[in-house]
Every structure is written in structure tokens, then in C-alpha cells.
Design an enzyme around this catalytic site. Structure first.
Site, mmCIF file in Angstrom:
data_model
loop_
_atom_site.group_PDB
_atom_site.id
_atom_site.type_symbol
_atom_site.label_atom_id
_atom_site.label_comp_id
_atom_site.label_asym_id
_atom_site.label_seq_id
_atom_site.Cartn_x
_atom_site.Cartn_y
_atom_site.Cartn_z
ATOM 1 N N ASN A 20 0.729 -0.401 6.283
ATOM 2 C CA ASN A 20 1.221 -1.258 5.015
ATOM 3 C C ASN A 20 1.733 -2.651 5.487
ATOM 4 O OD1 ASN A 20 1.985 -2.329 2.654
ATOM 5 N ND2 ASN A 20 3.892 -1.148 2.530
ATOM 6 N N CYS B 150 0.746 -1.265 -0.204
ATOM 7 C CA CYS B 150 0.086 -0.032 -0.010
ATOM 8 C C CYS B 150 0.793 1.202 -0.011
ATOM 9 C CB CYS B 150 -0.725 0.175 1.211
ATOM 10 S SG CYS B 150 -1.662 -1.425 1.496
ATOM 11 N N ARG C 45 1.450 1.677 -6.046
ATOM 12 C CA ARG C 45 1.778 0.477 -4.799
ATOM 13 C C ARG C 45 0.506 -0.227 -4.692
ATOM 14 N NH1 ARG C 45 6.275 1.531 -2.232
ATOM 15 N NH2 ARG C 45 5.717 0.266 -0.470
#
Ligand code: G6P
Length: 590
Positions: free
Chosen positions: A99, A2, A28
Site C-alpha cells: 500500500n 489498499c 480501503r
């Protein structure tokens, strides 16, 4: 995978800053997005499924000096607004984006439930703000609560959180990248540099196991485990804003294909002493292993032929995710060469850990300076491709092959020959990438775009190019494409060929050309529509895409028309080549 971006400082347009910056991180992950802005009234959260590129930053014009944002690639929980980040603490004072994976989230969730927390998402992330809130309830400051919560998380992650009352922005890194941009008007914290490049090019890197805290005026780095302060150097990055932008091109993928007119020469521009040191390290090594993932792995496969053909040197190639199985063969004198555009791929980092645990040395061939792979390696070579934003790797791959070809020449004590060859190859690619050539490929794409299947064959160093061709076409056009070694056709794949099936034969001007022509003829005899990518026309080709004769650099020129074909197939089939479904550019989970 992410994208994470936060701002804290003097500027009052924090919401706009993070939304604009997030658009540069969309590679991403892009299934959903979310933004948290702190205003006098509290924290405002806006989030939704879909792409941040469709959102206008003008909608985030409230006065806000502290904001964070996230673009998601789902791991836990489907693509829904509730699962999109940021996630808020129950009292609404802490917002978190994340993330990576909190591996023990299920256990933490059960404990939190017994304390009365109810969960509104299926993500592992939602435990983070609640854990911080729990810690703060016992009287801890936000930074202490954040650090204590992190000590209870298992896994590889990057977390960014803001707290309204203290006005602080805090991030932690264990395994997923985070970089601080040091600006005149405040601090930027992001999972990659393009997020803040238009504001500052002065950066400080977080290492694994570190926390960074800022109130917008000063910044402090700490060790997560001990809480002790750490000093960081400021580094100036060399990439320019223009390099990271699309310019007049319709897509990043096309821009990056065209960049190859110059990027091969940049890859060839290596420090000679450094390359010779690396060549010596390979000579001295008791076993050299070459690993990468996806397209980088196919570059490694091509390099196996470079080392064999150019310098008669044997290297062991495998996908980075499989490298663990090689640990029996590693000794302190082994050398691992890792190839990674982003320098953040989880399987590549894990392969490095395996090698290091056996005392072996690691050479990294990367594009992103300051990346995790670059900083953890014993030797690093940069491919100098400039930012690569499209998910499908093009110029990075040819840069990786170029650097490895150069090393092969260095091993043969013929570094200058290698450099000359690469500079000539760059010039050949410059000639190839002309509008007529692209037009011709677009016409071929138009003729085959409605087919369901496409097969590509190659032999010797064109075998990995056949595999790479299949990846490129699949990932951006969603057409079913498969690559085979020409000699393998008769062992199964030829059963798939029907009259009219499009097939591509990759040929050079080398000792396997006549064998490959035989294989191509076998396809033709079954009625295949045969597209030859080769320096010479052969009568069996229904279509011919000429490639220049580039000697040992032949695979580098062969892949160029395939990249254009993949791009054209994607566009003509109505797909977005820059953001293929289900994929992300930087794969930071295993
Ligand atoms: C992803 C990308 C590919 C890339 C691979 C390895 O799958 O979509 O283009 O080849 O990761 O990435 P790396 O950054 O390690 O080269």
C-alpha cells in the site's frame, strides 16, 4: 489506501482467513483483489479485477498456514489482473502486497532490468519482490534481504511479504498503517483492525520506520534503519465485532446513519478535565488552526462558526492538504487541531509534521484509537462513533462536530450546557430517524433522481453543510450536486437555475433565516423545485423536510436528512452507496 492482510500460525485454513478478513478491508479500495497461499507445492496466487466480496472463501480451502491478501485502489497502472497484487519474485518463493507508493520505483526498475528482470505489470510494487530476491541471491536470509530492500525504497508505504522456504511473514511500515493482531493460534498483520477482529482484539501497533517478522510462533519488531529489536505493548481494543458488522441493514451507510441515534451522546461523553485542558490550550495558543480533509474539513468549517458564535473565539480553518502554505504563521505557541475519522489520512499527517517542525502542539480529534494521527498528537479526543465502514462519512462527521461544539462550550466555561445540548440533540435525532421520515425522504429522492443537477444553499453554519450535502450526494449517487453560500447565488450560480431544477435550502431558526429565505425565493422565482430543510414550513417550499430546532447544534441535525437523501438517491439510481466508484475510505496517499 489498499487493504493488506496476512496470517501466519497454527491454523491450516490460512487462505480462508485472509479472504474473509479482506472482505472487511474492502472500504480501503476495491478495484481488484489477490491472495497468496503457501502450500507444500509452493505459493499459489489467485487474483482478479472486481470486488473481493464476490469471492467465496470456500475456494481457498487448501491446507495453508501462511497466507496474505490484498484489495487494491490503483495508483500505478490500470485496473488489470496483472496489476493486482500479490506480486511474486522471479523464482516464485516470495509474494508481496503493498500500500502506498515507492517513489523511486522507476530508477529501481531500470537497474533490475539490467540484471535481467522482466516486468509483467505497470505497478511500482513489482520492484519489491525482485529487490528482495536480488538481496537473497547474495546469501542474505529473507528477513535481512527484506530489510535491506526496504532501505532502498523512498516514499510512504506499507509492505507485507511472505517467503515459502522460511515460512516467514514480514511487514514494514513507513507512513501507511499496519497493525498486528496477536491471536491464540498465530499472528495477523493488517492495514486495519476489522480484518482480524473476529479472531483477536489484542493488538500491537507498528510505528513508522519499523519492521515486524513472524514465523507464526513468535513475533519480533525491529527498526528498519538499524535492525535493532523493539519492544511493543499489547493493547486491547474496545470496538466489538457486532459494531463492525452490517446486521440487518442493507448497507453500512444506512446502518451508520441510524447509529446517530446513539453516537452523538457517545461523542458528548468526554473526560471533563481533558476538555478543560484543551480549552485552556486554545486560549493560550497564539493562533489556532483547524484542518481536515473531505467531510472532516466541512466539519471543521462548521466548527469555525461554533467557536465564533458560542465562545467568540477565532480559529483558522483550511483543508489539510493546503496547510503547508500556512507555515509562515506558525510559532511554537500555535495550536493545530486535526480532525480525521481514520487517523490515517496522508494530508492530515503531513499537516501535523508541518506544525511539529515549527514546534507547535497538535490536538487530534479522531475516531480510530491507536491510529497514526492519534499516536503522533500531543492531545487526543475520540469521537467514540464506533467503526465507520461506508466510504461516505456520516456518523463520524456528526461526532466530529459534536466534539468541537463541546470544546466551544468549554471555552465559554459552559461545558455542562454543551453536554446537555448534545444529549438533547441525540434525542432529537433519535426522533427524526423514524420510518415515516425516511419514507418521506425516499419519495423526494424518487421525484428528483432523474435530474442531472442539484444545488444546495446555506448560510452561516449551514454554508459548510451545503458543501457537505454536495459531497454526500455526489460521492454515492453520482448526481451532479453543488453547494453554495446563499449570498453567493447572485454572483454566478443562479445562472444555472432552470424551471424544474431541484434546489435545497438549508435553514435554521436564527438571525440569518430571513436572508436565506430571500435567497431561496430568488431560486423559486427562476422556477426551481425548492426543497426546504428547516424547522418551519415556508410557503415557497415545494417540499419540506422538518428539522428540530437544536440551537447551536442546528448543523448537526440539518445534515441528517441530507445523508438519508444521498443514500436514497444512490440506491434508487442503482448505485452501491458503500463502495462508490474511484473512492476509498482511508486516503493514505497525498
Ligand atoms: C475520504 C473519505 C471521506 C473522509 C475523508 C477524510 O475522502 O471518503 O469520507 O471525509 O477521506 O478522511 P478522514 O479519515 O481523515 O476523516
Amino acid at each position: 489506501m489498499c487493504g493488506i492482510f496476512g496470517y501466519s500460525g497454527k491454523r491450516q485454513d490460512g487462505g480462508k482467513i485472509v479472504v474473509e478478513g479482506l472482505k472487511n478491508l474492502e472500504y480501503r479500495g476495491y478495484d481488484s483483489w489477490g491472495v497468496a497461499c503457501t502450500t507444500k507445492a509452493g505459493i499459489t496466487i489467485r487474483k482478479d479485477i472486481g470486488k473481493i466480496s464476490t469471492v467465496s472463501s470456500d475456494d481457498f480451502s487448501e491446507t495453508c498456514c501462511l497466507a496474505l491478501a490484498h484489495t487494491r485502489w490503483a495508483t500505478h497502472g490500470g485496473v488489470t489482473p496483472a496489476n493486482a497484487h500479490p506480486h511474486l519474485s522471479r523464482d516464485g518463493t516470495v509474494a508481496v502486497v503493498h500500500n502506498g507508493i515507492i517513489e523511486n520505483y522507476a530508477e529501481l526498475k531500470e537497474t533490475l532490468k539490467t540484471k535481467g528482470y522482466t516486468f509483467v505489470s505497470q505497478t511500482d510494487t513489482e520492484v519489491i519482490p525482485y529487490m528482495i530476491e536480488e538481496e537473497m541471491k547474495s546469501g542474505k536470509s529473507f528477513p535481512d534481504a527484506f530489510r535491506n530492500a526496504c532501505l532502498q525504497f523512498h516514499g510512504r508505504y506499507a509492505i507485507l511479504a511472505l517467503h515459502q522456504a522460511s515460512g516467514m511473514l514480514i511487514a514494514a511500515r513507513t507512513g501507511s498503517p499496519l497493525i498486528v493482531g496477536v491471536g491464540k493460534d498465530g499472528y495477523y498483520i493488517a492495514s486495519d483492525i476489522p480484518a482480524f477482529m473476529e479472531h483477536t482484539r489484542t493488538v500491537q501497533y507498528l510505528d513508522d520506520g519499523e519492521i515486524v517478522e513472524t514465523d507464526g510462533k513468535k513475533i519480533t519488531f525491529r527498526d528498519i534503519a538499524t535492525g535493532e529489536e523493539r519492544q511493543k505493548r499489547e493493547i486491547q481494543i474496545t470496538w466489538t465485532v457486532e459494531q463492525a458488522q452490517k446486521g440487518d441493514f442493507a448497507h453500512f451507510m444506512l446502518k451508520e446513519i441510524m447509529d446517530q441515534k446513539e453516537s452523538i451522546a457517545r461523542a458528548a461523553n468526554q473526560d471533563e478535565e481533558e476538555i478543560m485542558t484543551i480549552a485552556q490550550a486554545i486560549r493560550n495558543a497564539k493562533g489556532t488552526f483547524l484542518v481536515g480533509c473531505g467531510t472532516a474539513h466541512k466539519a471543521c468549517m462548521a466548527a469555525e462558526y461554533f467557536f465564533s458564535v458560542v465562545s467568540g473565539h477565532h480559529v483558522n480553518v483550511c483543508s489539510a492538504g493546503e496547510f503547508k502554505l500556512y507555515h509562515h504563521f506558525l510559532v511554537p505557541e500555535s495550536l493545530l487541531i486535526v480532525v480525521s475519522q481514520s487517523g490515517e489520512t496522508a494530508d492530515v499527517l503531513e499537516a501535523m509534521n508541518v506544525a511539529k517542525s515549527k514546534g507547535a502542539k497538535v490536538l487530534a480529534i479522531v475516531n480510530v484509537e491507536g491510529s497514526s494521527v492519534a499516536r503522533a498528537a500531543d492531545y487526543t479526543l475520540r469521537i467514540n462513533a464506533g467503526p465507520e465502514r461506508a466510504v461516505a462519512s456520516t456518523k463520524a462527521m456528526t461526532g466530529q462536530m459534536s466534539v468541537m461544539l463541546l470544546i466551544a462550550y468549554a471555552l465559554k466555561n459552559a461545558l455542562h450546557d454543551g453536554k446537555t445540548l448534545l444529549l438533547e440533540t441525540g434525542a432529537l435525532i433519535n426522533d427524526m430517524l423514524n420510518p415515516r421520515y425516511v419514507e418521506r425522504i425516499a419519495t423526494i429522492a424518487g421525484n428528483i433522481k432523474r435530474h442531472e443537477h442539484l444545488y444546495i444553499i446555506g448560510k452561516s453554519w449551514h454554508y459548510p453543510m451545503a458543501l457537505e450535502s454536495a459531497i454526500k450526494i455526489q460521492e454515492v449517487s453520482y448526481m451532479h450536486a453543488e453547494g453554495f453560500a446563499g449570498s453567493e447565488l447572485k454572483h454566478g450560480p443562479i445562472a444555472l437555475i432552470e424551471p424544474g431544477t431541484p434546489c435545497i435550502a438549508l435553514l435554521g431558526n436564527d438571525e440569518v433565516t430571513s436572508d436565506m429565505l430571500n435567497n431561496a425565493t430568488e431560486l423559486k422565482a427562476r422556477g426551481a423545485l425548492l426543497i426546504g430543510i428547516a424547522p418551519k414550513r415556508h410557503e415557497i417550499f415545494d417540499e419540506w423536510l422538518k428539522t428540530p430546532d437544536a440551537g447551536a447544534a442546528q448543523p448537526i441535525v440539518t445534515i441528517i436528512p441530507i445523508q438519508i437523501l444521498a443514500y436514497e438517491l444512490a440506491v434508487q439510481r442503482g448505485k452501491d452507496p458503500d463502495m462508490p466508484r474511484n473512492l476509498a475510505k482511508s486516503v493514505t496517499v497525498k
